[in-house]
Design a protein around this motif. Sequence first.
Motif, PDB file in Angstrom:
ATOM      1  N   GLU A  94       0.699 -10.806  -3.198  1.00 12.82           N
ATOM      2  CA  GLU A  94       0.935  -9.375  -2.987  1.00 12.82           C
ATOM      3  C   GLU A  94       1.774  -9.140  -1.741  1.00 12.82           C
ATOM      4  O   GLU A  94       2.691  -8.315  -1.742  1.00 12.82           O
ATOM      5  CB  GLU A  94      -0.389  -8.620  -2.884  1.00 12.82           C
ATOM      6  N   PHE A  95       1.487  -9.863  -0.673  1.00 10.30           N
ATOM      7  CA  PHE A  95       2.263  -9.741   0.554  1.00 10.30           C
ATOM      8  C   PHE A  95       3.713 -10.146   0.300  1.00 10.30           C
ATOM      9  O   PHE A  95       4.651  -9.476   0.740  1.00 10.30           O
ATOM     10  CB  PHE A  95       1.654 -10.605   1.664  1.00 10.30           C
ATOM     11  N   PHE A  96       3.916 -11.235  -0.427  1.00 10.52           N
ATOM     12  CA  PHE A  96       5.258 -11.703  -0.787  1.00 10.52           C
ATOM     13  C   PHE A  96       6.017 -10.625  -1.552  1.00 10.52           C
ATOM     14  O   PHE A  96       7.159 -10.298  -1.231  1.00 10.52           O
ATOM     15  CB  PHE A  96       5.139 -12.985  -1.614  1.00 10.52           C
ATOM     16  N   LEU A  97       5.386 -10.041  -2.569  1.00  9.55           N
ATOM     17  CA  LEU A  97       6.053  -9.014  -3.366  1.00  9.55           C
ATOM     18  C   LEU A  97       6.367  -7.775  -2.540  1.00  9.55           C
ATOM     19  O   LEU A  97       7.452  -7.190  -2.671  1.00  9.55           O
ATOM     20  CB  LEU A  97       5.190  -8.622  -4.564  1.00  9.55           C
ATOM     21  N   ARG A  98       5.460  -7.371  -1.680  1.00  9.91           N
ATOM     22  CA  ARG A  98       5.696  -6.188  -0.835  1.00  9.91           C
ATOM     23  C   ARG A  98       6.854  -6.384   0.120  1.00  9.91           C
ATOM     24  O   ARG A  98       7.505  -5.431   0.522  1.00  9.91           O
ATOM     25  CB  ARG A  98       4.434  -5.823  -0.060  1.00  9.91           C
ATOM     26  N   SER A  99       7.141  -7.631   0.492  1.00  8.86           N
ATOM     27  CA  SER A  99       8.212  -7.881   1.448  1.00  8.86           C
ATOM     28  C   SER A  99       9.589  -7.571   0.852  1.00  8.86           C
ATOM     29  O   SER A  99      10.558  -7.437   1.587  1.00  8.86           O
ATOM     30  CB  SER A  99       8.172  -9.345   1.930  1.00  8.86           C
ATOM     31  N   PHE A 100       9.690  -7.428  -0.477  1.00  9.92           N
ATOM     32  CA  PHE A 100      10.959  -7.107  -1.130  1.00  9.92           C
ATOM     33  C   PHE A 100      11.113  -5.633  -1.434  1.00  9.92           C
ATOM     34  O   PHE A 100      12.184  -5.206  -1.833  1.00  9.92           O
ATOM     35  CB  PHE A 100      11.095  -7.901  -2.441  1.00  9.92           C
TER      36      PHE A 100
END
Length: 67
Positions: free
Chosen positions: A59-65
């Motif tokens: 989720e953190f990875f996806l939010r970074s985009f």
Amino acid sequence: MKVVSTVDFSGVEWRKSSRSGGGNNGSCVEVAFAGGAVGVRDSKNPEAGTLLFAAVQWEFFLRSFRP
């Protein structure tokens, strides 16, 4: 943080991005969800292995985009 050493991804649905295809000769990564874990693998070579992430890391990875 809990470290997951083994996750059973048999029987899960692997998904490719809706943006895959085009000029990549079908090459893309696939993602699957198994409980609190997320697996990521090469769609053209799934036997090569799976990268494993905790769901919160994914989720953190996806939010970074996202803007």
